[in-house]
Each structure stands twice: as structure tokens, then as C-alpha cells.
Design an enzyme around this catalytic site. Structure first.
Site, PDB file in Angstrom:
ATOM      1  N   HIS A 269       0.830  -1.209   0.000  1.00 16.35           N
ATOM      2  CA  HIS A 269       0.000   0.000   0.000  1.00 16.35           C
ATOM      3  C   HIS A 269       0.868   1.265   0.000  1.00 16.35           C
ATOM      4  CE1 HIS A 269      -3.319  -2.688   0.529  1.00 16.35           C
ATOM      5  NE2 HIS A 269      -2.953  -3.040   1.740  1.00 16.35           N
ATOM      6  N   ASP A 320      -4.835  -8.503  -3.010  1.00 15.92           N
ATOM      7  CA  ASP A 320      -5.141  -8.266  -1.602  1.00 15.92           C
ATOM      8  C   ASP A 320      -6.426  -8.956  -1.136  1.00 15.92           C
ATOM      9  OD1 ASP A 320      -5.061  -7.299   0.956  1.00 15.92           O
ATOM     10  OD2 ASP A 320      -5.107  -5.182   0.441  1.00 15.92           O
TER      11      ASP A 320
HETATM   12 ZN   LIG Z   1      -3.092  -7.086   2.820  1.00 17.85          ZN
END
Ligand SMILES: [Zn+2]
Length: 454
Positions: A269, A320
Site C-alpha cells: 500500500h 489483496d
Molecule cells: Zn493485505
């Protein structure tokens, strides 16, 4: 030793587009690549591009997709979603987790991914007790990868605390928790699991600065001196505020100051960074592990791509929470989020260049680096992980070269993925995984039971 020869009518090689490419494969690895070669061996149809490594997955979350789209009484955000996720994993058995992971990995292949880095934190039984084999759940992920035929980077996750300042874990986190010693035992078991899987790699995943303190991080790195290191960082603004309160520094700033962050690291991220953090992360050589569909779904924010790329930063993409298992869609969303944030178009491409090509080549290089596997290019020494795009798909027909990539990534998506070769073997033909019916039926049975138990 098994060998095979593939003939590709069009292929994207490291040096650019080539025609009539002969690829010699031995034991799943490309031994030779020759362009402008006469037809020989198995003649494949389509436009060959390297399969994209998926650098971030929590496979079990595929079963949760679409189950958190009803707003509660107050504001809804990442932290509300996380409670839903904890409830979901509270009912999963090892068999359930394996069935869901197999289905997710199958869909990744059908979506144009060739490998997956599984950031694996679901270690214990629902009450938080260890299984007889501490690597029970990790073994299930490896079994799922083997059944689906996807390349695996297994990233056992160290999760020691519930939050910053060594806060004790909540009930929803019991399945994740290990002390450092127990984790190092698990790591040894994972090393043996990976050794039994062709082309697989092992890395480690300190979960985040919320879950791992500086002492645990140092012990982990001392025990694992080489290979991929993945960590969640700065996904949410509240996480940044909590990190500042606990340490006086922001998450990325803290990591760069207190850990030897370099090219083997992947910061997943890295959404909320100052301009100085952005430049420093780029200079470290670490890969930014971007998960565009999940980051949009969870309301995380927008990664500062222009500054990061201008400073020479490397990125890859991951799925994810696995709400969209489509390589093209992740790349498209990465670019579209930048357009929304900057009010510009073709943000990730250099002037005059194809945006699809820039996205694909950037994510191939960063994804391969973060996965710690020899993959991401049609070149000698790399795994023969190849996607064949359908030249007759309406969004690709009549085009050539980079325009094929723009048609696939920005328009057609997975519908243009005709065939996927992993280590040279066909795992997807005519858009369908070779074991699709059995894997899907098992997933449907599993989800019926899981949803009834929720
Ligand atoms: Zn993750």
C-alpha cells in the site's frame, strides 16, 4: 528433465515486440528464446506476454467478497470492514481455507496472473489454539497453489500484537498471533513446504508496525537474512496517526529509519506518505505493493505515483482482498485512481508512450522482484509463465503491438485471456482453467457451509 518447444506468433520480449518466437522450456524454465524462427514444436495461437506476478493476496478473503457492501448504522470504513473480515475467518476450517484459496488461485490464472505472493496470517484454529502441525494452514495454501498450478511465494506472517505499543490482541486476531520463537519454527516448516513445490519461493511478512514491534522485526530479519520481506504500511490515515502517537514517526518514515529497507522489501500500500517519504522509499529500491481494487474498495486513499515514479520508484500490483482477480483490472484501476487524483490522463506513461505497456512492464519488473521468483519476462532463465491474449477479441482485433495491451488492459480485461502457460504447462485453455469444474464445485459446497455458519 523434461523439455518442450513452443512457437509464439507474437511475443513481448524484454527488448520489445517480436514475431515467430521459439521458446525452449526445460523443467518449467525458459532455456532459449529465438525470434524470427521457423515454426517448430507446439504452435500456440495468440499474443504472448509474460504472466503478471500478483504480489499481495490473502486468499481466504475471496470468500468474503461482496459480503461487506451493506452500510451499518454509522460511518463505514476500513475498520468496520476489518470486523466483518474477523467474523468471516472465525468460521473457516483448514479444508474451507484450502477450497477458497484453490478457487482464488484458479481465478487469478484465468485473469492473467502467473504467480501469487500469499501474505499468510491465518495460522491457528478459531479459538486461537495451535494446530497439531503449526504449518497446517500454510500447507493448505501450498496445496491450493499446487492444485491450481499457480507459482507461489509463501509469506508466513509474523503478528505479535493487536496494535501499536504492544497492545494485546483482540478476539478476532487470535488466529494470527505467534511469538518470535514459535514463528521461527513455523518458518522452518514453511521452508520445507516450499522446497516441495517446483518454482516456489519463501519470504517473510512482518504484518505491519501495528502488529510487530522493532525488537520482533529485528529478530525476524536476523533469522531471515535473504529473500522477500513484505509488510503492510500506511494503508489508512488512522494507522499513520497511531504510529505518530506511538513512535513520533509515520509508518514509512519509521521503517526507513529503523529497518534495512532495500530491494528485497515490499511495502504493501504505502498510500499515505509525505513527499520526503515518497522520495526516500523510491531511493531504497523497495517495491511499492499497490492493490488498486482493494484500496478503492476499502477507501484507503490514492498512492502518490507521480512523485514516486519521478524518483525512480518501483511498483507491482496485488489483489489483496481478492474482490477482482483480473490482472488488467488491477492495472487499469491503478491508472484510473491516478487520473481521479491528478485530473490528468495516462499518468503512469512517459510522454508518447502506451499507458498499457508502461503499466504492464512496471508491474512485471516490480512483481518479479517482490515475489523472489524467476518470473516476469519471456527470457532465458525465467519460468515459462506466459499469457496468450486473444487476437480475435473485438477490443484487440485489427490492432498491433502496444495497442493490443491498451485494448486488453483498458477495455477487454480477462475476456481477452485465452491461454495461460505456467512453467510451460497449459493451466488455462480457451479462457477456462483446466480443472475449473471441480474447483468451482468444491468452492460452492464450501461457501454454502461457511455462509450458513456465519
Ligand atoms: Zn493485505
Amino acid at each position: 528433465m523434461t523439455g518442450t518447444v513452443l512457437h509464439l506468433p507474437h511475443a513481448l520480449l524484454p527488448e520489445g515486440w517480436a514475431r515467430n518466437v521459439r521458446v525452449t522450456v526445460r523443467d518449467g524454465v525458459i532455456a532459449a528464446v529465438v525470434a524470427d524462427a521457423p515454426p517448430e514444436g507446439e504452435r500456440l495461437a495468440g499474443i504472448a506476454v509474460p504472466a503478471l506476478p500478483n504480489l499481495h493476496s490473502h486468499a481466504f478473503q475471496r470468500g468474503l467478497a461482496g459480503l461487506s457492501e451493506r452500510r451499518g448504522a454509522g460511518d463505514d470504513d476500513f475498520w468496520v470492514w476489518r470486523e466483518t473480515m474477523y467474523r468471516f475467518l472465525g468460521v473457516l476450517s483448514p479444508e474451507d481455507a484450502e477450497a477458497i484459496a484453490t478457487f482464488a488461485y484458479m481465478e487469478m490464472l484465468e485473469g492473467g496472473f502467473g504467480g501469487v505472493a500469499e501474505f499468510h496470517y491465518l495460522h491457528h484454529d478459531p479459538a486461537g489454539g495451535p494446530y497439531a502441525d503449526p504449518a497446517e494452514m500454510a500447507g493448505r495454501m501450498a496445496a491450493a497453489a499446487a492444485t491450481a498450478g499457480i507459482g507461489l511465494t509463501l509469506l508466513p506472517c509474523l503478528y505479535t500484537h493487536g496494535n501499536f505499543a504492544a497492545a494485546p490482541p483482540g478476539a478476532g486476531q487470535r488466529r494470527f498471533i505467534n511469538g518470535t520463537d514459535a514463528f521461527l519454527d513455523l518458518l522452518d516448516r514453511c521452508r520445507a513446504i516450499v522446497a516441495g513445490l517446483p518454482g516456489a519461493a519463501l519470504g517473510v511478512a512482518p504484518h505491519s508496525l501495528r502488529a510487530v514491534g522493532p525488537d520482533q522485526l529485528a529478530a525476524l530479519l536476523a533469522a531471515f537474512p535473504a529473500g522477500p520481506v513484505h509488510i503492510h504500511a500506511a494503508e489508512q490515515q488512522r494507522e499513520v496517526a497511531d504510529c505518530l502517537a506511538a513512535t513520533g514517526q509515520r509508518p514509512v518514515e519509521f521503517l526507513l529509519a529503523h529497518a534495512p529497507v532495500d530491494a528485497r522489501w515490499c511495502l504493501v500500500h504505502a498510500t499515505h506518505m509525505t513527499a520526503a517519504e515518497t522520495r526516500s522509499l523510491a531511493a531504497s529500491g523497495a517495491v511499492a505493493g499497490l492493490c488498486p481494487m482493494t484500496e478503492a474498495s476499502l477507501g484507503d486513499g490514492i498512492f502518490p505515483a507521480p512523485g514516486f515514479l519521478a524518483a525512480g520508484g518501483r511498483f507491482g500490483v496485488g489483489t489483496d482482498s481478492n474482490i477482482a482477480l483480473d490482472a488488467a483490472v488491477e492495472l487499469r484501476q491503478l491508472e484510473f485512481a491516478q487520473r481521479l487524483g491528478t485530473l490528468r490522463r495516462n499518468v503512469l506513461a512517459a510522454p508518447g508512450a502506451s499507458c498499457g505497456r508502461a503499466l504492464l512492464e512496471g508491474a512485471l519488473a516490480g512483481g518479479a522482484r517482490a515475489s523472489g521468483r524467476q518470473t516476469g519476462a519471456i527470457a532465458p532463465g525465467q519460468r515459462a509463465d506466459i499469457v496468450l491474449l486473444d487476437p480475435d477479441h473485438p477490443d484487440l482485433a485489427g490492432r498491433t503491438g502496444d495497442a493490443w495491451l491498451d485494448g486488453w488492459i483498458f477495455i477487454a480485461g480477462r475476456a481477452a485471456v485465452r491461454e495461460v502457460r505456467i512453467g510451460g504447462a497449459a493451466m488455462v485453455r480457451e479462457g477456462r482453467h483446466v480443472r475449473r469444474d471441480a474447483i468451482r464445485a468444491r468452492y460452492a459446497r464450501t461457501m454454502a457451509r461457511v455462509l450458513a455458519a456465519l
